[in-house]
Design a protein around this motif. Structure first.
Motif, PDB file in Angstrom:
ATOM      1  N   MET A   1     -10.625 -13.601   1.808  1.00  0.00           N
ATOM      2  CA  MET A   1      -9.906 -12.340   1.652  1.00  0.00           C
ATOM      3  C   MET A   1     -10.695 -11.409   0.751  1.00  0.00           C
ATOM      4  SD  MET A   1      -6.201 -13.883   0.715  1.00  0.00           S
ATOM      5  CE  MET A   1      -6.451 -15.642   0.487  1.00  0.00           C
ATOM      6  N   TYR A   2     -10.393 -10.149   0.856  1.00  0.00           N
ATOM      7  CA  TYR A   2     -10.939  -9.149  -0.052  1.00  0.00           C
ATOM      8  C   TYR A   2      -9.791  -8.640  -0.900  1.00  0.00           C
ATOM      9  CZ  TYR A   2     -15.286  -9.284   2.466  1.00  0.00           C
ATOM     10  OH  TYR A   2     -16.463  -9.712   3.011  1.00  0.00           O
ATOM     11  N   LEU A   3      -9.963  -8.699  -2.198  1.00  0.00           N
ATOM     12  CA  LEU A   3      -8.922  -8.295  -3.137  1.00  0.00           C
ATOM     13  C   LEU A   3      -9.248  -6.903  -3.658  1.00  0.00           C
ATOM     14  CD1 LEU A   3      -6.397  -9.097  -4.706  1.00  0.00           C
ATOM     15  CD2 LEU A   3      -7.894 -10.142  -6.405  1.00  0.00           C
ATOM     16  N   ILE A   4      -8.323  -5.977  -3.431  1.00  0.00           N
ATOM     17  CA  ILE A   4      -8.499  -4.582  -3.836  1.00  0.00           C
ATOM     18  C   ILE A   4      -7.246  -4.163  -4.596  1.00  0.00           C
ATOM     19  CG2 ILE A   4      -8.735  -2.208  -2.996  1.00  0.00           C
ATOM     20  CD1 ILE A   4     -10.056  -3.466  -0.469  1.00  0.00           C
ATOM     21  N   ALA A   5      -7.416  -3.373  -5.630  1.00  0.00           N
ATOM     22  CA  ALA A   5      -6.281  -2.837  -6.393  1.00  0.00           C
ATOM     23  C   ALA A   5      -6.349  -1.323  -6.363  1.00  0.00           C
ATOM     24  CB  ALA A   5      -6.339  -3.332  -7.832  1.00  0.00           C
ATOM     25  N   ARG A   6      -5.190  -0.704  -6.260  1.00  0.00           N
ATOM     26  CA  ARG A   6      -5.132   0.757  -6.250  1.00  0.00           C
ATOM     27  C   ARG A   6      -4.066   1.218  -7.235  1.00  0.00           C
ATOM     28  NH1 ARG A   6      -3.971   2.631  -0.788  1.00  0.00           N
ATOM     29  NH2 ARG A   6      -6.159   2.194  -0.458  1.00  0.00           N
ATOM     30  N   ILE A   7      -4.395   2.221  -8.007  1.00  0.00           N
ATOM     31  CA  ILE A   7      -3.419   2.910  -8.840  1.00  0.00           C
ATOM     32  C   ILE A   7      -3.135   4.204  -8.094  1.00  0.00           C
ATOM     33  CG2 ILE A   7      -2.942   3.968 -11.072  1.00  0.00           C
ATOM     34  CD1 ILE A   7      -4.935   1.945 -12.283  1.00  0.00           C
ATOM     35  N   ASP A   8      -1.951   4.246  -7.498  1.00  0.00           N
ATOM     36  CA  ASP A   8      -1.592   5.313  -6.582  1.00  0.00           C
ATOM     37  C   ASP A   8      -0.574   6.236  -7.243  1.00  0.00           C
ATOM     38  OD1 ASP A   8      -1.657   5.654  -3.281  1.00  0.00           O
ATOM     39  OD2 ASP A   8       0.139   6.452  -4.255  1.00  0.00           O
ATOM     40  N   GLN A   9      -0.863   7.514  -7.253  1.00  0.00           N
ATOM     41  CA  GLN A   9      -0.014   8.478  -7.960  1.00  0.00           C
ATOM     42  C   GLN A   9       1.393   8.610  -7.388  1.00  0.00           C
ATOM     43  OE1 GLN A   9      -1.797  12.225  -9.145  1.00  0.00           O
ATOM     44  NE2 GLN A   9      -3.761  11.419  -8.469  1.00  0.00           N
TER      45      GLN A   9
ATOM     46  N   MET B   1       2.991   5.816  -2.365  1.00  0.00           N
ATOM     47  CA  MET B   1       3.045   5.729  -0.907  1.00  0.00           C
ATOM     48  C   MET B   1       1.724   5.169  -0.383  1.00  0.00           C
ATOM     49  SD  MET B   1       6.043   7.000  -0.372  1.00  0.00           S
ATOM     50  CE  MET B   1       6.112   7.388   1.349  1.00  0.00           C
ATOM     51  N   ALA B   2       1.783   4.539   0.783  1.00  0.00           N
ATOM     52  CA  ALA B   2       0.569   4.029   1.410  1.00  0.00           C
ATOM     53  C   ALA B   2      -0.389   5.185   1.681  1.00  0.00           C
ATOM     54  CB  ALA B   2       0.907   3.319   2.709  1.00  0.00           C
ATOM     55  N   GLY B   3      -1.665   4.904   1.644  1.00  0.00           N
ATOM     56  CA  GLY B   3      -2.659   5.950   1.838  1.00  0.00           C
ATOM     57  C   GLY B   3      -3.119   6.494   0.503  1.00  0.00           C
ATOM     58  N   THR B   4      -4.208   7.194   0.541  1.00  0.00           N
ATOM     59  CA  THR B   4      -4.778   7.707  -0.703  1.00  0.00           C
ATOM     60  C   THR B   4      -4.679   9.221  -0.757  1.00  0.00           C
ATOM     61  OG1 THR B   4      -6.966   7.763   0.300  1.00  0.00           O
ATOM     62  CG2 THR B   4      -6.404   5.799  -0.973  1.00  0.00           C
ATOM     63  N   GLN B   5      -4.697   9.729  -1.963  1.00  0.00           N
ATOM     64  CA  GLN B   5      -4.729  11.172  -2.184  1.00  0.00           C
ATOM     65  C   GLN B   5      -5.636  11.439  -3.375  1.00  0.00           C
ATOM     66  OE1 GLN B   5      -0.739  12.420  -3.055  1.00  0.00           O
ATOM     67  NE2 GLN B   5      -0.745  11.573  -5.094  1.00  0.00           N
ATOM     68  N   VAL B   6      -6.008  12.676  -3.559  1.00  0.00           N
ATOM     69  CA  VAL B   6      -6.869  13.052  -4.672  1.00  0.00           C
ATOM     70  C   VAL B   6      -6.242  12.568  -5.974  1.00  0.00           C
ATOM     71  CG1 VAL B   6      -7.849  14.995  -5.949  1.00  0.00           C
ATOM     72  CG2 VAL B   6      -7.820  15.034  -3.446  1.00  0.00           C
ATOM     73  N   GLY B   7      -7.033  11.905  -6.789  1.00  0.00           N
ATOM     74  CA  GLY B   7      -6.577  11.415  -8.081  1.00  0.00           C
ATOM     75  C   GLY B   7      -6.200   9.942  -8.100  1.00  0.00           C
ATOM     76  N   ASP B   8      -6.009   9.312  -6.920  1.00  0.00           N
ATOM     77  CA  ASP B   8      -5.733   7.877  -6.888  1.00  0.00           C
ATOM     78  C   ASP B   8      -6.972   7.116  -7.347  1.00  0.00           C
ATOM     79  OD1 ASP B   8      -3.223   8.395  -5.890  1.00  0.00           O
ATOM     80  OD2 ASP B   8      -3.678   7.748  -3.845  1.00  0.00           O
TER      81      ASP B   8
END
Length: 82
Positions: free
Chosen positions: A39-47, A50-57
């Motif tokens: 597996m690939y382990l990824i972490a996101r701090i999402d503003q 919601m799923a998907g990325t936006q500027v600043g994530d």
């Protein structure tokens, strides 16, 4: 993604575990988390949470990617800004 865990922004370093309960419900039938070969382990701090990325994530990946089920003492570096 096969599995995900949603957590409020923790203090760092942050200890976590993942298992069968974290398998995405829409994919959960038939997927046994412990049997996924790598597996690939990824972490996101999402503003907005919601799923998907936006500027600043913010996002980062495990330094040991790919990993095997049951891996311990992994380190994720958050080093990407969208």
């Amino acid at each position: 993604p096969y599995a995900f865990r949603r957590t409020r922004v923790p203090s760092f370093p942050h200890a976590f575990t993942m298992g069968q309960a974290d398998v995405a419900k829409m994919l959960g039938e038939g997927i046994v988390f412990a049997e996924i070969p790598e597996m690939y382990l990824i972490a996101r701090i999402d503003q907005d949470g919601m799923a998907g990325t936006q500027v600043g994530d913010l996002e980062g990946a495990c330094l040991q990617n790919p990993i095997e089920a049951g891996a311990r003492s992994l380190e994720i570096v958050i080093d990407r800004t969208y």
